[in-house]
Design a protein around this motif. Structure first.
Motif, PDB file in Angstrom:
ATOM      1  N   UNK A  16       0.843  -1.195   0.000  1.00  0.00           N
ATOM      2  CA  UNK A  16       0.000   0.000   0.000  1.00  0.00           C
ATOM      3  C   UNK A  16       0.882   1.250   0.000  1.00  0.00           C
ATOM      4  N   UNK A  18       0.207   4.414   0.222  1.00  0.00           N
ATOM      5  CA  UNK A  18      -0.089   5.396   1.272  1.00  0.00           C
ATOM      6  C   UNK A  18       0.601   5.028   2.584  1.00  0.00           C
ATOM      7  N   UNK A  19       0.530   3.734   2.907  1.00  0.00           N
ATOM      8  CA  UNK A  19       1.179   3.271   4.143  1.00  0.00           C
ATOM      9  C   UNK A  19       2.690   3.537   4.063  1.00  0.00           C
ATOM     10  N   UNK A  22       3.286   7.243   4.676  1.00  0.00           N
ATOM     11  CA  UNK A  22       3.033   7.651   6.070  1.00  0.00           C
ATOM     12  C   UNK A  22       4.134   7.142   7.009  1.00  0.00           C
ATOM     13  N   UNK A  88      -2.598  -5.464   9.303  1.00  0.00           N
ATOM     14  CA  UNK A  88      -3.954  -5.300   9.819  1.00  0.00           C
ATOM     15  C   UNK A  88      -4.647  -6.639  10.039  1.00  0.00           C
ATOM     16  N   UNK A 110      -3.410  -0.702  12.479  1.00  0.00           N
ATOM     17  CA  UNK A 110      -4.342   0.393  12.744  1.00  0.00           C
ATOM     18  C   UNK A 110      -4.249   0.915  14.182  1.00  0.00           C
TER      19      UNK A 110
ATOM     20  N   UNK B 250      -9.648  -1.775   8.464  1.00  0.00           N
ATOM     21  CA  UNK B 250      -8.483  -1.205   9.140  1.00  0.00           C
ATOM     22  C   UNK B 250      -7.548  -0.495   8.165  1.00  0.00           C
ATOM     23  N   UNK B 251      -7.365  -1.103   6.985  1.00  0.00           N
ATOM     24  CA  UNK B 251      -6.357  -0.554   6.075  1.00  0.00           C
ATOM     25  C   UNK B 251      -6.689   0.889   5.672  1.00  0.00           C
ATOM     26  N   UNK B 254      -6.259   3.181   8.637  1.00  0.00           N
ATOM     27  CA  UNK B 254      -4.856   3.460   8.962  1.00  0.00           C
ATOM     28  C   UNK B 254      -4.327   4.579   8.071  1.00  0.00           C
ATOM     29  N   UNK B 255      -4.730   4.521   6.798  1.00  0.00           N
ATOM     30  CA  UNK B 255      -4.265   5.535   5.847  1.00  0.00           C
ATOM     31  C   UNK B 255      -4.846   6.908   6.197  1.00  0.00           C
ATOM     32  N   UNK B 257      -5.927   7.952   9.051  1.00  0.00           N
ATOM     33  CA  UNK B 257      -5.295   8.394  10.278  1.00  0.00           C
ATOM     34  C   UNK B 257      -3.879   8.911  10.014  1.00  0.00           C
ATOM     35  N   UNK B 258      -3.139   8.166   9.194  1.00  0.00           N
ATOM     36  CA  UNK B 258      -1.756   8.543   8.921  1.00  0.00           C
ATOM     37  C   UNK B 258      -1.656   9.892   8.236  1.00  0.00           C
ATOM     38  N   UNK B 259      -2.492  10.135   7.209  1.00  0.00           N
ATOM     39  CA  UNK B 259      -2.428  11.412   6.494  1.00  0.00           C
ATOM     40  C   UNK B 259      -2.880  12.569   7.380  1.00  0.00           C
ATOM     41  N   UNK B 261      -2.507  12.766  10.529  1.00  0.00           N
ATOM     42  CA  UNK B 261      -1.404  13.055  11.445  1.00  0.00           C
ATOM     43  C   UNK B 261      -0.288  13.831  10.750  1.00  0.00           C
ATOM     44  N   UNK B 262      -0.051  13.468   9.482  1.00  0.00           N
ATOM     45  CA  UNK B 262       0.973  14.204   8.731  1.00  0.00           C
ATOM     46  C   UNK B 262       0.544  15.670   8.547  1.00  0.00           C
ATOM     47  N   UNK B 265       0.920  17.576  11.652  1.00  0.00           N
ATOM     48  CA  UNK B 265       2.324  17.882  11.933  1.00  0.00           C
ATOM     49  C   UNK B 265       2.802  19.070  11.090  1.00  0.00           C
ATOM     50  N   UNK B 267       3.091  19.211   7.745  1.00  0.00           N
ATOM     51  CA  UNK B 267       3.933  18.823   6.627  1.00  0.00           C
ATOM     52  C   UNK B 267       3.457  19.381   5.296  1.00  0.00           C
ATOM     53  N   UNK B 290     -11.704   2.592  14.563  1.00  0.00           N
ATOM     54  CA  UNK B 290     -10.709   1.523  14.716  1.00  0.00           C
ATOM     55  C   UNK B 290     -10.992   0.761  16.010  1.00  0.00           C
TER      56      UNK B 290
END
Lengths: 134, 460
Positions: A16, A18-19, A22, A88, A110, B250-251, B254-255, B257-259, B261-262, B265, B267, B290
């Motif tokens: 992925x 995106x992962x 990040x 995950x 997650x 989840x996948x 997770x993405x 959430x990650x973006x 957070x970026x 920050x 960015x 989640x």
């Protein structure tokens, strides 16, 4: 043994994109030198070239799964870097399978932000270097 | 000794004849009744004086049931024993009698008697036998396997289906019980507890429930089997579905959430307060999603019985302290006092799961306690139980809400889920975990007066 993060190399293997973006950002912020592979199969070639300090590994990947990567790493390379599975797939049996195949730690993707992941990896590396499993 | 010489023996025979619980009569050479005792009079409804002198082989009722032929043969020296069912002329019901015909040699002792007949009314016994047979058939015909096993592992009773299963599993005739079944039976009988075990049999999964029956002198276990293939298969499908769904949920989360957070920050450029506020809301909600996926999986795991805990006898205060210290910084941030004075108290628990429960109770207390409030953890011993209380000075919980607090989300409507959001469905899991440690969990609360969540664990 004290290794600063400047000398640390992390290889992130995840299909992925995106992962990868990040996690890369978080590891770069912490001073790691970051490399990424988009599949287990690429990962096996990359890992030999890079010789990373630590490997972050996904499980569900199209060409070569994380499980198969673990087996191949053990059988076909002399790389001794610890492998942290970040997937995950959160069921115990999935985690157990990863550990049985040679993973050193299993995390549910997650449950971690980028920063929390780097934090956990740093803590793991501290104890791993004090008492390497291999 | 010849009875003719002995008056005492004579009297004895007369007494036996008069008081016998069996009907007794005798026939002569021709089949004519020569004696007829009171019990026989009672059975037949005829008076002795009327019966004597009648020819039994000529009576219609005897002809009907074929006794006349037996009588004649017996007079000629051939004994018989037979059961006869016929309609009683006394009551409107069928009666069953057992006849025993004993030929008497000519010894000149009972007048002209040649045949002694002993008659027993076995109507009741036949009825009971019939009932018992019905019961036995009920068990035998049961399509579920049933068996009863003695303390030493011997099979006391077994129905056809169970016999088939055990013979197939063991591959021999008259087998002993297979080990996977025998072991829990022995355990059940030693501990006096009910156990259950799944056994595979010809592509099926049979669940055997073992119920010990303890008696003063001896005990046995009743074992009830049931085909649970369908249930187990459904559970498997449900597990797989949940596993795939959760992975697929989840996948992207997770993405997201990650973006976020970026972005938070900085960015991708500076954020103004409003942008930051919105992103924080998105992040918070993504995290709840989640958490919801995690909890759903946990509940499924607990329900499917996939979780079995390894209990260790340990000092609870060590693990309460761990949970307390793990969450203390969040209390400090919220300006809420967290009070715990560790007192050693030992009980069998699984430490990581126990800590999880205490952390869950503390984080709930934190959410519902306003700044400057206090959350305290108290422990005490009461009637062999270790009691842990997590007490807050928060908003309290109404009696109505207390009722649904520990219920599983599957059993109630959406309103409940929205009500529970934030307190974490974690309470349901916590209660399940505590029960798996043989303990109990409950709440005492009053609106405006705060709440105390109690955990009680047996100390041994």
């Amino acid at each position: 043994m004290d290794i600063t993060n400047q000398n640390r190399k992390v290889l992130i293997i995840d299909d992925n994109e995106d992962i990868r973006i990040i996690f890369s950002a978080a590891f770069e912020d912490a001073g790691f030198k970051v490399f990424t592979s988009k599949d287990g199969l690429w990962g096996i070639t990359d890992v030999i070239e890079i010789n990373p300090t630590v490997i972050i590994l996904d499980i569900m990947m199209p060409e070569m799964s994380g499980y198969d990567f673990l087996v191949s790493l053990k059988n076909n390379t002399s790389i001794k870097a610890p492998v942290i599975v970040v997937s995950n797939l959160s069921q115990e049996k999935d985690k157990q399978e990863a550990l049985d195949n040679g993973a050193d730690l299993c995390l549910t993707k997650s449950d971690y932000s980028g920063i929390e992941l780097v934090d956990t990896v740093n803590k793991f590396l501290l104890s791993w270097q004090a008492n390497p499993q291999q | 000794m010849d009875s003719a010489d002995n008056p005492i023996a004579d009297q004895l025979y007369v007494d036996i004849f008069d008081h016998s619980p069996f009907g007794i009569y005798t026939l002569d050479q021709e089949g004519v009744i020569t004696s007829f005792n009171p019990k026989m009079a009672e059975l037949s409804g005829d008076k002795s004086e009327n019966a004597i002198g009648l020819n039994a082989t000529h009576l219609d009722s005897y002809k009907e049931v074929g006794l006349d032929q037996l009588f004649l043969k017996a007079i000629a020296g051939e004994p018989f024993e037979t059961e006869v069912e016929y309609a009683s002329h006394l009551a409107n019901k069928k009666t069953v009698r057992r006849y025993r015909g004993v030929p008497i040699e000519d010894r000149g002792i009972v007048g002209q008697a040649r045949l002694l007949l002993i008659v027993e009314d076995i109507t009741e016994r036949k009825l009971i036998e019939k009932e018992l047979k019905k019961f036995a058939q009920f068990t035998a015909e049961n399509t579920n396997p049933l068996l009863r096993v003695a303390l030493d592992g011997r099979i006391l009773l077994i129905n056809k289906v169970a016999e088939e299963i055990i013979q197939t599993l063991q591959g021999v005739q008259d087998p002993t019980l297979p080990k996977p079944l025998l072991e829990p039976i022995k355990k059940s009988l030693t501990e006096g507890k009910t156990y259950s075990v799944d056994l595979e049999y010809q592509d099926k999964i049979i669940l055997f429930e073992i119920v010990p029956v303890m008696q003063a002198d001896a005990g046995y276990a009743n074992v009830y089997g049931r085909d649970v293939s369908e249930e187990r298969n459904m559970q498997k499908i449900k597990d797989q579905f949940l596993s795939i769904t959760s992975h697929e949920l989840r996948t992207p989360m997770t993405v997201i959430r990650g973006y976020i957070e970026l972005m938070l920050q900085g960015r991708v450029g500076d954020l103004n307060e409003k942008q930051r506020g919105f992103l924080e809301k998105i992040l918070e909600n993504t995290k709840s999603l989640i958490e919801f996926v995690n909890v759903t999986l946990d509940i499924n795991k607990l329900e499917s019985g996939a979780v079995s805990l390894n209990l260790e006898q340990v000092d609870l205060s060590v693990h309460i302290s761990k949970s307390v210290e793990g969450i203390r910084n969040l209390f400090d941030e919220g300006k809420i006092n967290l009070v715990y004075e560790p007192v050693s108290i030992v009980a069998p628990i699984e430490p990581p799961q126990f800590e999880r429960v205490i952390t869950n109770l503390l984080s709930n207390a934190l959410k519902f306690t306003p700044p400057e409030g206090t959350v305290s953890v108290i422990t005490m011993q009461h009637e062999g139980n270790a009691i842990i209380g997590v007490k807050d000075t928060g908003v309290g919980i109404s009696a109505e809400d207390q009722k649904i607090l520990f219920q599983k989300y599957a059993q109630i409507d959406n309103a409940w889920v929205s009500k529970m959001r934030g307190t974490g469905l974690g309470l349901v899991i916590s209660k399940d975990l505590i029960e798996k440690m043989n303990g109990k969990m409950w709440v005492e609360s009053e609106v405006g007066q705060g709440s105390t969540f109690f955990v009680s664990l047996p100390m041994s």
